[in-house]
Design an enzyme around this catalytic site. Structure first.
Site, short mmCIF file in Angstrom:
data_model
loop_
_atom_site.label_atom_id
_atom_site.label_comp_id
_atom_site.label_asym_id
_atom_site.label_seq_id
_atom_site.Cartn_x
_atom_site.Cartn_y
_atom_site.Cartn_z
N HIS A 163 8.12 -1.78 2.74
CA HIS A 163 8.71 -1.22 3.96
C HIS A 163 9.43 -2.36 4.65
O HIS A 163 8.83 -3.23 5.26
CB HIS A 163 7.62 -0.60 4.84
N HIS A 184 -6.25 1.73 18.09
CA HIS A 184 -6.64 0.58 17.27
C HIS A 184 -5.61 -0.53 17.42
O HIS A 184 -4.46 -0.27 17.73
CB HIS A 184 -6.93 0.92 15.82
N HIS A 208 8.08 3.96 8.42
CA HIS A 208 7.00 4.26 7.48
C HIS A 208 5.79 4.75 8.27
O HIS A 208 5.79 4.74 9.49
CB HIS A 208 6.66 3.04 6.63
N HIS A 262 5.70 3.68 12.25
CA HIS A 262 6.07 2.31 12.56
C HIS A 262 7.47 1.98 12.09
O HIS A 262 7.89 2.40 11.03
CB HIS A 262 5.07 1.38 11.83
N TYR A 322 -6.01 3.52 0.14
CA TYR A 322 -5.53 3.07 1.44
C TYR A 322 -5.48 4.26 2.40
O TYR A 322 -5.10 5.36 2.00
CB TYR A 322 -4.14 2.44 1.27
N GLU A 360 7.34 -5.64 5.25
CA GLU A 360 5.97 -5.44 4.77
C GLU A 360 5.95 -5.12 3.27
O GLU A 360 6.43 -4.07 2.85
CB GLU A 360 5.31 -4.30 5.54
FE LIG Z 1 4.01 -1.26 9.30
#
Ligand SMILES: [Fe+2]
Length: 437
Positions: free
Chosen positions: A361, A288, A367, A331, A346, A337
């Site tokens: 984050h 994605h 994270h 990530h 979520y 973020e």
């Molecule tokens: Fe992220």
């Protein structure tokens, strides 16, 4: 009373409440109709390039010099402004919070602003602050403008009425609104108590992202943005105006309402947008794209592709990718973020990230999906799945986000957030199959 809106993003709008109150063919006639005063509100330098030049002409009962008297200091101790470094003793970490509690005392939209993070430097007109507002009281005679930046309002509980000098916006959870820098407004509550998120943008204005190879359609389409038609009140009773200016608050008392714009035209104006009209684009075979594919609005920093702020949503969508780990991947990020959840769940977190909650984050801190979420997604049958009943969002900035003392000490901070990853197993055992037991 139903309020009306004009569609489009960054259009050159024009609107009048009384017939003939908007001058035609010129901006500043010798004697404007109805005895109005003509006034320009500049949202960009006069000489900004055409594509980013923003200003509006307001035709009002009194010019704005009559809407301020002498200022005195005002105090809103929980609304912080960057730079706000070293405000607390909490160690570095990934953080998550349950919702900010609703107030027990009478609290309006301005006194209910609780800053969670600040980033950049308001004096350099770069960076942002991430706030949560909680309120149970309408602003009646009190008004506000923010010289420090525009406000992106993201309601989570309860509907609001943003009564601005350029018109009225009614706003419900699932919609967002942007109030430009300098715009005078007050906030009335449609519901008895409200909560939501605010991104205060010190830098260049939020705009629509370029779509690149996506082409001319999808994501947020310009026609779905709504700017209010002109609205005014002729109220000759004592009112107050609070100004936020370089991080400090100042109060002035006046004998009338400053919401007296009878007609206006221009491209510097408030607007709202229904997140349900966002047309998501995603993978239709495998993998994605980066979450930037879900950018609703972006505020450029001057460095190409490096946003002062990206406002990104995670809307309902179909997941169809084959042989793909479908939730967000693990990530580390040079951008910082700040996430919130408007409703639903979520997809990277099985539990703990609740509507009204927050996660942070920060610069280069790791994270990703929690252990139950990883297990589930790694073993799921990859048939098409509708991810429904969800609306998360992110305020992402190029600057590290400095936590406020309020955020650090908030009783709803989850001290065990880090534990959501503790059950991620080592699966490497030297064989290509790995250990999936
Ligand atoms: Fe992220």
């Amino acid at each position: 009373m139903a309020f009306s809106y004009m569609p489009g993003f960054g259009n050159d709008f024009e609107t009048e409440t009384l017939p003939g109150s908007l001058p035609q063919g010129r901006n500043s006639p010798q004697r404007p109709a109805y005895g109005l005063y003509a006034e320009q509100l500049s949202g960009s330098p006069f000489t900004a390039p055409r594509g980013t030049n923003e200003r509006s002409w307001l035709y009002r009962i009194r010019p704005s010099v009559k809407h301020t008297g002498r200022f005195k200091a005002a105090n809103y101790p929980l609304w912080k402004t960057a730079p706000n470094v070293g405000d607390h003793e909490l160690a570095l970490g990934q953080y998550r919070w349950n919702p900010v509690p609703m107030p027990k005392e009478p609290t309006d939209f301005i006194s209910g602003m609780r800053t969670i993070t600040t980033a950049g430097d308001v004096l350099g007109q770069s960076g942002m602050a991430a706030h949560v507002y909680v309120a149970n009281t309408s602003m009646v005679d009190d008004h506000f403008f923010n010289a420090d930046g525009e406000l992106l309002v993201v309601p989570q509980v309860g509907a609001l009425r943003l009564v601005t000098e350029m018109g009225v916006i009614e706003l419900r959870p699932g919609e967002i609104a942007v109030l430009p820098r300098g715009l005078v407004f007050k906030v009335e509550l449609i519901d008895s108590q409200v909560r939501g998120y605010v991104c205060e943008n010190y830098g260049a204005k939020l705009t629509l992202p370029d779509r690149g190879p996506i082409g001319a359609n999808c994501l947020a389409n310009p026609r779905d943005f709504k700017t209010p038609c002109a609205w005014f009140e002729e109220k000759e009773t004592p009112c107050r105006l609070v100004v936020k200016w370089c991080g400090n608050f100042h109060l002035t008392e006046i004998g009338h309402s400053p919401l007296d714009v009878v007609a206006w035209h221009g491209n510097y104006a408030p607007y709202k947008y229904d997140l349900a009209t966002f047309s998501p684009v995603g993978a239709i075979l495998f993998d994605h794209p980066d979450p930037s594919i879900f950018t609703v609005l972006t505020a450029p920093s001057g460095e190409e592709g490096t946003a002062n702020i990206d406002f990104v949503i995670f809307p309902p969508r179909w997941l169809v990718a084959e042989d793909t780990f479908r939730p967000p991947w693990y990530h580390r990020n040079i951008m910082s973020e700040f996430m919130g959840l408007i409703h639903g769940q979520y997809d990277a977190k099985e539990e703990g990230f609740v509507p009204g909650g927050i996660s942070l984050h920060n610069l280069m801190l790791a994270h990703g999906p929690d252990a139950p979420g990883f297990e589930k997604a790694s073993r799921a049958e990859l048939k098409p799945v509708k991810l429904d009943n969800t609306m998360a969002f992110m305020f992402e900035t190029r600057f590290p986000q400095m936590l406020t003392r309020y955020g650090a000490e908030l009783e709803t901070r989850q001290d065990n957030y880090i534990d959501c990853w503790s059950d991620l197993k080592k699966r490497f055992n030297g064989t290509p199959e790995g250990d999936w037991s």
